[in-house]
Motif scaffolding. Structure first.
Motif, short mmCIF file in Angstrom:
data_model
loop_
_atom_site.label_atom_id
_atom_site.label_comp_id
_atom_site.label_asym_id
_atom_site.label_seq_id
_atom_site.Cartn_x
_atom_site.Cartn_y
_atom_site.Cartn_z
N MET A 174 41.45 51.58 40.95
CA MET A 174 40.87 50.25 41.11
C MET A 174 41.33 49.33 39.99
SD MET A 174 39.04 48.83 43.27
CE MET A 174 38.78 47.13 43.35
N ARG A 175 41.49 49.89 38.83
CA ARG A 175 41.92 49.08 37.68
C ARG A 175 43.26 48.40 37.98
NH1 ARG A 175 41.30 52.86 34.05
NH2 ARG A 175 39.14 52.28 33.75
N ARG A 176 44.19 49.13 38.61
CA ARG A 176 45.50 48.55 38.95
C ARG A 176 45.36 47.41 39.95
NH1 ARG A 176 48.52 54.01 40.28
NH2 ARG A 176 47.00 53.70 41.90
N LEU A 199 45.35 41.14 40.68
CA LEU A 199 44.69 39.95 41.21
C LEU A 199 44.38 38.98 40.08
CD1 LEU A 199 42.22 41.60 43.73
CD2 LEU A 199 44.33 40.37 44.27
N ASP A 200 44.98 37.84 40.12
CA ASP A 200 44.77 36.83 39.10
C ASP A 200 43.40 36.18 39.29
OD1 ASP A 200 45.47 35.25 36.91
OD2 ASP A 200 46.13 33.63 38.25
N GLY A 201 42.69 35.97 38.22
CA GLY A 201 41.43 35.23 38.28
C GLY A 201 40.20 36.10 38.50
N TYR A 202 40.33 37.41 38.34
CA TYR A 202 39.20 38.30 38.55
C TYR A 202 38.94 39.18 37.33
CZ TYR A 202 39.02 37.16 43.48
OH TYR A 202 38.89 36.49 44.66
N ASN A 203 37.67 39.47 37.10
CA ASN A 203 37.23 40.46 36.14
C ASN A 203 36.69 41.64 36.93
OD1 ASN A 203 37.79 39.04 33.76
ND2 ASN A 203 35.88 37.89 33.95
N ARG A 252 34.98 36.87 40.48
CA ARG A 252 35.81 35.76 40.01
C ARG A 252 35.46 35.44 38.57
NH1 ARG A 252 33.77 32.67 44.48
NH2 ARG A 252 33.07 31.30 42.84
N ARG A 253 36.46 35.05 37.80
CA ARG A 253 36.24 34.76 36.37
C ARG A 253 35.32 33.58 36.13
NH1 ARG A 253 42.24 36.14 34.81
NH2 ARG A 253 41.96 38.35 34.46
N ASP A 254 35.16 32.71 37.13
CA ASP A 254 34.27 31.57 36.94
C ASP A 254 32.80 31.93 37.16
OD1 ASP A 254 34.80 31.91 39.70
OD2 ASP A 254 34.29 29.82 40.11
N ILE A 255 32.52 33.17 37.50
CA ILE A 255 31.15 33.65 37.65
C ILE A 255 30.81 34.51 36.44
CG2 ILE A 255 29.61 35.09 39.03
CD1 ILE A 255 31.24 34.29 41.49
#
Length: 178
Positions: A1-3, A8-12, A30-33
Motif C-alpha cells: 500500500m505504501r507504494r 499518488l500525488d496529493g495524498y497522505n 487528501r492532503r488538504d484534509i
C-alpha cells in the motif's frame, strides 16, 4: 500500500501490515484534509478528521477471524467507543454477520450474530446504506461448498449520519485473476 500512496500525488496515508494472508489496514486521505492519528493495532486504525467546519472520527477495523476470538473484536469496539465523543464512522472487515440473510450457503450460530448485534447497539452504530453486490466475501469454492456473506461494512453513529446524511458505501466487484 505504501507504494500505491507514494505514486499518488496529493495524498497522505498510514498502513498496518497484515498478519500473513489475513488482515492489514490502510488509510489514505487528501492532503488538504486534516487527519490526526489517535491509535492503532493489528486490528484497528483510529483517526480524527477535521475538514471545513466539522470534526469527526473514522476507525478502520479488522475483526478477529476465529469465531472463538470474536469476543476480542467486540471488546475492542467497546473500548474504541469510549475513547471519543466525536461523530463516528467505523469501517472494515468485522468477520461476522448481523443477520442470517447476510449469508448464502452454510449457516452461522445465532449467538455469534447476537453478540455482534449487542456491541453494535451498545456503540450506537448502524449500517451505511450500500449499493452493489449483496455479499462482500466469497470463499471461492463452487457448488454446495460456496459460502458468501457480508463481512465488510461501514457503520456510523447518529451524529455521523447527521453530518453525512447522503453517505453511501459501494460494494465493488473484484476481478479474479486466472
Amino acid at each position: 500500500m505504501r507504494r500505491v500512496r507514494e505514486r499518488l500525488d496529493g495524498y497522505n496515508g498510514m498502513e498496518v501490515d497484515s498478519m500473513g494472508r489475513s488482515g492489514g489496514l490502510a488509510f489514505m486521505w487528501r492532503r488538504d484534509i486534516q487527519c490526526q492519528f489517535m491509535s492503532a493495532s493489528v486490528h484497528h486504525m483510529d483517526f480524527s478528521v477535521k475538514e471545513e467546519n466539522r470534526e469527526w472520527r473514522v476507525t478502520g477495523f479488522y475483526g478477529w477471524p476465529a469465531a472463538s476470538d470474536r469476543h476480542l473484536s467486540w471488546d475492542l469496539l467497546r473500548l474504541l467507543h469510549t475513547k471519543s465523543d466525536l461523530p463516528w464512522l467505523c469501517i472494515g472487515d468485522f468477520n461476522e454477520i448481523l443477520y442470517s440473510t447476510e449469508m448464502k450457503g452454510g449457516s452461522r450460530p445465532q449467538w455469534q450474530m447476537n453478540n455482534f448485534h449487542a456491541v453494535v447497539d451498545e456503540c450506537g452504530l448502524r449500517d451505511v446504506l450500500w449499493e452493489g453486490y449483496q455479499f462482500t466475501f466469497d470463499n471461492g469454492q463452487s457448488g454446495e461448498a460456496n459460502r458468501q456473506c457480508v463481512l465488510d461494512r461501514a457503520m456510523g453513529t447518529s451524529a455521523w449520519f447527521e453530518m453525512f446524511p447522503y453517505a453511501k458505501l459501494f460494494h465493488l466487484v473484484v476481478a479474479k485473476l486466472a
